[in-house]
Design a protein around this motif. Structure first.
Motif, short mmCIF file in Angstrom:
data_model
loop_
_atom_site.label_atom_id
_atom_site.label_comp_id
_atom_site.label_asym_id
_atom_site.label_seq_id
_atom_site.Cartn_x
_atom_site.Cartn_y
_atom_site.Cartn_z
N ALA A 1 13.46 31.55 -39.99
CA ALA A 1 12.14 31.17 -39.40
C ALA A 1 12.28 31.71 -38.18
N LEU A 2 13.00 31.24 -37.13
CA LEU A 2 12.90 31.52 -35.85
C LEU A 2 13.17 33.02 -35.55
N LYS A 3 14.11 33.53 -36.34
CA LYS A 3 14.39 35.10 -36.07
C LYS A 3 13.24 35.77 -36.53
N GLU A 4 12.57 35.49 -37.59
CA GLU A 4 11.24 36.36 -37.94
C GLU A 4 10.11 35.86 -36.98
N GLY A 5 10.27 34.76 -36.50
CA GLY A 5 9.04 34.70 -35.60
C GLY A 5 9.01 35.29 -34.31
N PHE A 6 10.17 35.99 -33.77
CA PHE A 6 10.44 36.97 -32.91
C PHE A 6 9.67 38.47 -33.45
N GLN A 7 10.17 38.69 -34.48
CA GLN A 7 9.76 39.92 -35.33
C GLN A 7 7.97 39.79 -35.57
N GLN A 8 7.63 38.50 -35.71
CA GLN A 8 6.14 38.45 -35.94
C GLN A 8 5.18 39.10 -34.89
N ILE A 9 5.87 38.88 -33.68
CA ILE A 9 5.21 39.27 -32.53
C ILE A 9 5.06 40.65 -32.31
N LYS A 10 5.94 41.37 -33.01
CA LYS A 10 6.15 42.91 -32.90
C LYS A 10 4.82 43.79 -33.36
N PRO A 11 4.18 43.21 -34.49
CA PRO A 11 3.06 43.90 -34.89
C PRO A 11 1.81 43.82 -33.89
N LEU A 12 1.76 43.09 -32.84
CA LEU A 12 0.59 42.92 -31.89
C LEU A 12 0.84 44.00 -30.96
N CYS A 13 1.74 44.71 -30.93
CA CYS A 13 2.02 45.94 -29.80
C CYS A 13 1.86 47.32 -30.76
N PHE A 14 1.09 47.08 -31.82
CA PHE A 14 0.73 48.40 -32.27
C PHE A 14 -0.49 48.28 -33.02
N PRO A 15 -1.07 49.58 -33.30
CA PRO A 15 -2.54 49.66 -33.93
C PRO A 15 -2.33 49.07 -35.21
N PRO A 16 -3.39 48.10 -35.82
CA PRO A 16 -4.52 48.05 -35.03
C PRO A 16 -4.93 46.94 -34.44
N HIS A 17 -3.61 46.26 -34.30
CA HIS A 17 -3.84 45.06 -33.53
C HIS A 17 -3.89 44.86 -31.84
N LEU A 18 -3.27 46.31 -31.61
CA LEU A 18 -3.02 46.40 -29.90
C LEU A 18 -4.36 46.22 -29.10
N LYS A 19 -5.13 47.20 -29.52
CA LYS A 19 -6.34 47.27 -28.84
C LYS A 19 -7.29 45.79 -28.86
N HIS A 20 -7.20 45.46 -30.19
CA HIS A 20 -7.98 44.04 -30.39
C HIS A 20 -7.33 42.79 -29.40
N ILE A 21 -6.10 42.71 -29.24
CA ILE A 21 -5.35 41.86 -28.44
C ILE A 21 -5.54 42.11 -27.20
#
Length: 536
Positions: free
Chosen positions: A304-324
């Motif tokens: 869970a902790l390892k995947e927690g860091f991976q879960q942050i990664k999608p925020l740095c790419f479209p479509p989430h990047l412009k929204h964040i």
């Protein structure tokens, strides 16, 4: 029936998988493989939801108390602690420094380890640090404990925001955060009442051979630890968020919670229409496989902790990047303006009271009365604590207007839409802030400050509902933490700069705050329309 019995959710339920999200739910139709929205809609709205709102009283107040108590302590403790104007700004800002430093950590822990455990631990730790701050004997110790209080409270606040939304269907989800805001506003009304009851008292309790002396402001801080303590204890008996459980593949436990909530809400203990739940670990994997962030079903804490860091990664790419980027910018503008003026408002009212105290009760324009805050005007005056009922009454009025504002916004948000409501309120709030400069008496200051804080506070809660709509469950709590981290960074900057603006004159503070909030109405134009978007 005891709370522990009500919320002791059994996980011994048969596991099944998946269903159509648009299928109509009735009490007589068995539904298999239901998605979250179908399942939570089937639980109805009832006693459990009302209990959640009651639980919001202590849990929702804790974040407000952590950031607000200092603004009431200043007038009572400035002689004991020898507080300068910059010291007061630092004490207002230090809680936000703690929040900012822990924002990202708590966010991914909440999305990987769960809402419940984090809230229990966070609220109990916050109570401990508030108690320690109440025994502070100097400015430095108080600053340290307020930092750690801010560091801790960021976690349970983010978890609570997600937790509330995940126990309500899309029909009620937009209004839930406004209800939370209304309850917090009730806390901002209760806080000056508590301060009024305790701070004017002549208290001097000597402990440990007179090494620790507790005055009224120490007792005030000690009492403010009670909501955190109550919240941490109550959440021990609450269920985990079923949405989180579905996201990590624990569908049996999630279904058991849905059934218990349905039973509590409807009084029907016989049959819940949902028979099995969708496997969201497969859905999440398909959505995030391009940039990472997948969730393993039945994972252990290390995974869970390892995947927690991976879960942050999608925020740095479209479509989430412009929204964040957009929601972080909007929240930063809102929190900078609202939290700066909100935390300095009791001090402004105290300055007005001091002016009237030294001038035989006469009143004047705001700029004239604020001269009492300018360092050059009182360097040779003996330190004096003036406890005036007007300071507390004015802040109570401001909080009362905010509560009314939330009630109105809650009744119209589904008609106007979040985007339009944000635009109108941020523009109106900015105009009100700049108009404070032209106030000719106390009544005008109270009226305009009330309107500003009401509109700005509503904007802050509405943008959180937009965040919940824009981002999937696996990213939701970490996104909220990130958004709040930027907002609190702005709050920290605002509280450090406000004393400097005051030293320049009367106009700079209010015109700066007003113009910045008006900027928010322009940023809102770039938000996507989320009013018809269901929770993913």
């Amino acid at each position: 029936m005891s709370k522990s019995k009500i919320f002791n959710i059994s996980s011994e339920v048969d596991k099944s998988v998946t269903e159509n999200k648009h299928r109509h739910v009735t009490d007589t139709t068995d539904i298999y493989n239901a998605d979250f929205e179908t399942a939570i809609s089937a639980t109805k709205f009832g006693k459990f939801n009302i209990f959640l709102f009651l639980l919001l009283i202590p849990s929702g107040w804790t974040n407000m108390l952590e950031t607000t108590t200092m603004s009431y302590v200043f007038p009572a403790a400035h002689c004991d602690l020898d507080l300068s104007l910059s010291n007061r700004g630092s004490l207002n800002a230090i809680t936000f420094v703690g929040m900012v430093s822990s924002g990202f950590i708590w966010g991914f822990l909440c999305d990987t380890l769960g809402r419940k455990k984090l809230m229990i631990t966070g609220y109990l730790l916050d109570a401990a640090f508030v108690i320690m701050s109440s025994f502070s004997q100097n400015y430095t110790l108080l600053l340290i404990f307020k930092f750690f209080g801010g560091f801790i409270i960021n976690g349970p606040f983010s978890a609570l925001t997600a937790y509330l939304s995940e126990f309500h269907c899309s029909k009620y989800r937009s209004k839930v955060q406004l209800v939370r805001g209304m309850i917090v506003s009730c806390g901002t009304m209760a806080l000056p009442l508590l301060a009024w009851a305790i701070l004017p008292q002549d208290i001097s309790i000597n402990l440990f051979n007179d090494t620790v002396v507790l005055h009224s402001w120490n007792i005030f801080l000690l009492v403010c630890a009670i909501p955190s303590l109550i919240s941490g204890i109550i959440f021990i008996f609450m269920p985990e968020s079923p949405k989180f459980l579905m996201t990590v593949g624990r569908n049996e436990e999630a279904l058991a919670i849905f059934k218990k909530v349905y039973s509590l809400n409807t009084g029907n203990k016989e049959k819940f229409p949902i028979q099995s739940l969708q496997d969201e670990t497969k859905t999440e994997r398909l959505e995030t496989q391009k940039h990472g962030g997948h969730i393993t079903a039945g994972r252990n804490k290390t995974q869970a902790l390892k995947e927690g860091f991976q879960q942050i990664k999608p925020l740095c790419f479209p479509p989430h990047l412009k929204h964040i980027i957009l929601v972080c910018s909007i929240q930063s503008v809102i929190m900078l303006t609202v939290n700066t003026l909100r935390l300095w408002l009791p001090q402004i009212f105290q300055s007005i009271s001091d002016y009237q105290y030294y001038n035989n009760g006469t009143t004047a324009s705001l700029c004239t009365m604020l001269e009492a805050l300018r360092p050059s005007t009182h360097s040779n005056i003996t330190c004096h604590v003036n406890f005036s009922p007007s300071v507390y009454l004015n802040t109570i009025i401001v909080a009362g207007v905010s509560i009314s504002g939330y009630a109105i916004a809650g009744s119209i948000i589904n008609k106007t839409g979040k985007k339009m409501l944000l635009g109108i309120l941020s523009l109106s709030g900015g105009v009100c802030a700049m108009s404070i400069y032209f106030s000719k008496n106390t009544a005008m200051v109270v009226t305009l400050a009330s309107l500003f804080l009401s509109t700005g506070g509503i904007c802050g809660n509405v943008i959180l509902t937009v965040v919940i709509d824009l981002f999937p469950t696996s990213l939701r709590a970490v996104t909220i933490s990130l958004v709040l981290m930027f907002g609190r960074s702005a709050s920290m900057v605002g509280n450090l700069i406000f004393p400097l603006l005051l030293s320049l004159g009367c106009a700079p503070p209010f015109f700066t705050i007003g113009s910045i909030l008006i900027l928010c109405s322009l940023l809102v134009m770039f938000l996507p329309n989320t009013d018809r978007k269901a929770l993913e």
